[in-house]
Design a protein around this motif. Structure first.
Motif, PDB file in Angstrom:
ATOM      1  N   MET A   1      47.459  21.492  58.409  1.00 57.62           N
ATOM      2  CA  MET A   1      46.534  21.400  57.273  1.00 57.62           C
ATOM      3  C   MET A   1      47.177  22.017  56.033  1.00 57.62           C
ATOM      4  N   ASN A   2      47.116  21.288  54.915  1.00 60.49           N
ATOM      5  CA  ASN A   2      47.720  21.781  53.686  1.00 60.49           C
ATOM      6  C   ASN A   2      46.994  23.002  53.148  1.00 60.49           C
ATOM      7  N   LYS A   3      47.767  23.943  52.639  1.00 59.87           N
ATOM      8  CA  LYS A   3      47.173  25.073  51.938  1.00 59.87           C
ATOM      9  C   LYS A   3      46.821  24.606  50.535  1.00 59.87           C
ATOM     10  N   PRO A   4      45.611  24.891  50.034  1.00 61.46           N
ATOM     11  CA  PRO A   4      45.224  24.429  48.696  1.00 61.46           C
ATOM     12  C   PRO A   4      46.200  24.907  47.630  1.00 61.46           C
ATOM     13  N   ILE A   5      46.477  24.043  46.667  1.00 59.82           N
ATOM     14  CA  ILE A   5      47.297  24.457  45.535  1.00 59.82           C
ATOM     15  C   ILE A   5      46.453  25.205  44.514  1.00 59.82           C
ATOM     16  N   LEU A   6      45.164  24.839  44.440  1.00 60.60           N
ATOM     17  CA  LEU A   6      44.247  25.469  43.482  1.00 60.60           C
ATOM     18  C   LEU A   6      42.993  25.915  44.209  1.00 60.60           C
ATOM     19  N   GLU A   7      42.636  27.183  44.028  1.00 57.66           N
ATOM     20  CA  GLU A   7      41.418  27.722  44.627  1.00 57.66           C
ATOM     21  C   GLU A   7      40.595  28.430  43.560  1.00 57.66           C
ATOM     22  N   VAL A   8      39.338  28.055  43.480  1.00 58.41           N
ATOM     23  CA  VAL A   8      38.401  28.633  42.513  1.00 58.41           C
ATOM     24  C   VAL A   8      37.258  29.258  43.304  1.00 58.41           C
ATOM     25  N   ASN A   9      36.988  30.535  43.073  1.00 63.63           N
ATOM     26  CA  ASN A   9      35.967  31.244  43.838  1.00 63.63           C
ATOM     27  C   ASN A   9      34.945  31.916  42.939  1.00 63.63           C
ATOM     28  N   ASN A  10      33.688  31.487  43.080  1.00 64.19           N
ATOM     29  CA  ASN A  10      32.551  32.095  42.367  1.00 64.19           C
ATOM     30  C   ASN A  10      32.829  32.262  40.872  1.00 64.19           C
ATOM     31  N   LEU A  11      33.362  31.206  40.265  1.00 61.78           N
ATOM     32  CA  LEU A  11      33.783  31.270  38.869  1.00 61.78           C
ATOM     33  C   LEU A  11      32.587  31.131  37.928  1.00 61.78           C
ATOM     34  N   THR A  12      32.460  32.112  37.054  1.00 60.47           N
ATOM     35  CA  THR A  12      31.395  32.094  36.039  1.00 60.47           C
ATOM     36  C   THR A  12      32.019  32.350  34.677  1.00 60.47           C
ATOM     37  N   LYS A  13      31.547  31.609  33.679  1.00 62.14           N
ATOM     38  CA  LYS A  13      32.012  31.816  32.310  1.00 62.14           C
ATOM     39  C   LYS A  13      30.808  31.857  31.381  1.00 62.14           C
ATOM     40  N   THR A  14      30.702  32.978  30.665  1.00 66.61           N
ATOM     41  CA  THR A  14      29.608  33.191  29.723  1.00 66.61           C
ATOM     42  C   THR A  14      30.168  33.452  28.341  1.00 66.61           C
ATOM     43  N   PHE A  15      29.581  32.802  27.348  1.00 65.92           N
ATOM     44  CA  PHE A  15      29.947  33.025  25.958  1.00 65.92           C
ATOM     45  C   PHE A  15      28.802  33.718  25.248  1.00 65.92           C
ATOM     46  N   THR A  16      29.149  34.589  24.306  1.00 70.43           N
ATOM     47  CA  THR A  16      28.136  35.293  23.510  1.00 70.43           C
ATOM     48  C   THR A  16      28.101  34.713  22.103  1.00 70.43           C
ATOM     49  N   SER A  17      26.919  34.346  21.670  1.00 65.34           N
ATOM     50  CA  SER A  17      26.721  33.819  20.315  1.00 65.34           C
ATOM     51  C   SER A  17      25.601  34.611  19.664  1.00 65.34           C
ATOM     52  N   GLY A  18      26.006  35.536  18.772  1.00 75.21           N
ATOM     53  CA  GLY A  18      25.012  36.419  18.176  1.00 75.21           C
ATOM     54  C   GLY A  18      24.411  37.306  19.241  1.00 75.21           C
ATOM     55  N   SER A  19      23.100  37.241  19.382  1.00 77.13           N
ATOM     56  CA  SER A  19      22.416  38.063  20.379  1.00 77.13           C
ATOM     57  C   SER A  19      22.154  37.302  21.671  1.00 77.13           C
ATOM     58  N   LYS A  20      22.616  36.048  21.737  1.00 71.02           N
ATOM     59  CA  LYS A  20      22.351  35.213  22.899  1.00 71.02           C
ATOM     60  C   LYS A  20      23.601  35.038  23.755  1.00 71.02           C
ATOM     61  N   GLU A  21      23.374  34.857  25.042  1.00 69.66           N
ATOM     62  CA  GLU A  21      24.460  34.560  25.966  1.00 69.66           C
ATOM     63  C   GLU A  21      24.262  33.166  26.537  1.00 69.66           C
ATOM     64  N   LEU A  22      25.346  32.393  26.567  1.00 70.81           N
ATOM     65  CA  LEU A  22      25.309  31.048  27.117  1.00 70.81           C
ATOM     66  C   LEU A  22      26.244  30.995  28.321  1.00 70.81           C
ATOM     67  N   THR A  23      25.682  30.732  29.485  1.00 69.92           N
ATOM     68  CA  THR A  23      26.484  30.625  30.694  1.00 69.92           C
ATOM     69  C   THR A  23      26.870  29.166  30.879  1.00 69.92           C
ATOM     70  N   VAL A  24      28.162  28.889  30.716  1.00 68.43           N
ATOM     71  CA  VAL A  24      28.661  27.507  30.749  1.00 68.43           C
ATOM     72  C   VAL A  24      29.020  27.078  32.163  1.00 68.43           C
ATOM     73  N   LEU A  25      29.527  28.013  32.972  1.00 62.26           N
ATOM     74  CA  LEU A  25      29.842  27.754  34.373  1.00 62.26           C
ATOM     75  C   LEU A  25      29.169  28.812  35.237  1.00 62.26           C
ATOM     76  N   LYS A  26      28.640  28.390  36.404  1.00 65.99           N
ATOM     77  CA  LYS A  26      27.839  29.294  37.227  1.00 65.99           C
ATOM     78  C   LYS A  26      28.326  29.279  38.672  1.00 65.99           C
ATOM     79  N   ASN A  27      29.095  30.287  39.033  1.00 68.24           N
ATOM     80  CA  ASN A  27      29.520  30.485  40.421  1.00 68.24           C
ATOM     81  C   ASN A  27      30.149  29.238  41.040  1.00 68.24           C
ATOM     82  N   ILE A  28      31.130  28.675  40.324  1.00 69.13           N
ATOM     83  CA  ILE A  28      31.817  27.482  40.817  1.00 69.13           C
ATOM     84  C   ILE A  28      32.832  27.867  41.890  1.00 69.13           C
ATOM     85  N   THR A  29      32.770  27.192  43.026  1.00 67.58           N
ATOM     86  CA  THR A  29      33.734  27.394  44.108  1.00 67.58           C
ATOM     87  C   THR A  29      34.259  26.028  44.556  1.00 67.58           C
ATOM     88  N   LEU A  30      35.585  25.882  44.564  1.00 65.82           N
ATOM     89  CA  LEU A  30      36.203  24.639  45.013  1.00 65.82           C
ATOM     90  C   LEU A  30      37.671  24.893  45.313  1.00 65.82           C
TER      91      LEU A  30
END
Length: 243
Positions: A1-30
């Motif tokens: 079985m091939n070992k993955p070349i790319l592994e993403v675990n529980n990936l989250t990305k949040t941006f802050t705009s003024g007083s607000k936070e925008l979560t663009v990615l939420k716990n992505i795993t692949l």
């Protein structure tokens, strides 16, 4: 079985705009295996370009991790990331991103020249690739002297010159007409097949996506479905839209 070349675990990305936070990615795993062609699709704002940038080491996640060939890149400093990108990663951009003051040949040579490879060796390889993409008679032309399709052919040659382990393409045909875009797609898959590079494409084009081995669909920062060629779709539960 091939070992993955790319592994993403529980990936989250949040941006802050003024007083607000925008979560663009939420716990992505692949994970993606070597040699696979994978399309990431989804509506505007779904997080697909953000995911691509994080996987390519162009940005850092708010939380979670990205590993390439078993090495976590999401916590590397810029110096180490630059080395990884130069040796293991290729890019194809929607807007071509060619250097206007360099010829087609010189643009293709840039990634390998940065390694200190002898000039004549780099020049020969760049010429060979430009011939493969049909630009053997345009080596000394500058980007302003090339059509959009020709510029993207230069972009493809540049992306493949250092034989990257993985190539990321962000809307590679988005600025091209249908016929030219189809030619670029075919060249990209042909080069990918010849060199055995893993290919990850962000696209709005469902027809392009369906040429890939795998389609990952995002919605509201979550994986909505993950489809493999000739296999059943694995669908996530309908994501909840963040307030």
């Amino acid at each position: 079985m091939n070992k993955p070349i790319l592994e993403v675990n529980n990936l989250t990305k949040t941006f802050t705009s003024g007083s607000k936070e925008l979560t663009v990615l939420k716990n992505i795993t692949l994970s993606i295996d070597p040699g696979v062609t994978c399309a990431i699709i989804g509506p505007s704002g779904s997080g697909k370009t953000t995911l691509l940038g994080l996987c390519a080491g162009l940005d850092q996640p708010t939380s979670g991790s990205v590993s390439l060939n078993g090495r976590e890149i999401s916590s590397m400093d810029e110096s180490k990331l630059s080395e990884v990108r130069n040796r293991q990663i290729g890019f194809v951009f929607q807007s071509f991103q060619l250097i206007s003051t360099l010829t087609a040949l010189e643009n293709v040579m840039v990634p390998v020249e940065l390694r200190g490879t002898p000039y004549r060796e780099v020049e020969a390889k760049a010429s060979e690739l430009l011939n493969e993409v049909g630009l053997g008679d345009r080596l000394t032309h500058y980007p302003s002297q090339l059509s959009g399709g020709e510029q993207q052919r230069v972009g493809l040659a540049r992306a493949f010159i250092h034989q990257p382990d993985i190539l990321f393409a962000d809307e590679p045909t988005g600025n091209l007409d249908g016929e030219t875009g189809a030619q670029i797609e075919q060249l990209m898959f042909d080069l990918n097949n010849k060199l055995g590079t893993t290919l990850v494409i962000v696209t709005h084009d469902r027809t392009l996506a369906e040429k890939c081995d795998r389609i990952i669909e995002l919605k509201n920062g979550n994986i909505l479905s993950d489809t493999f060629a000739n296999e059943t779709v694995t669908a996530a539960a309908e994501p909840t839209i963040a307030e």
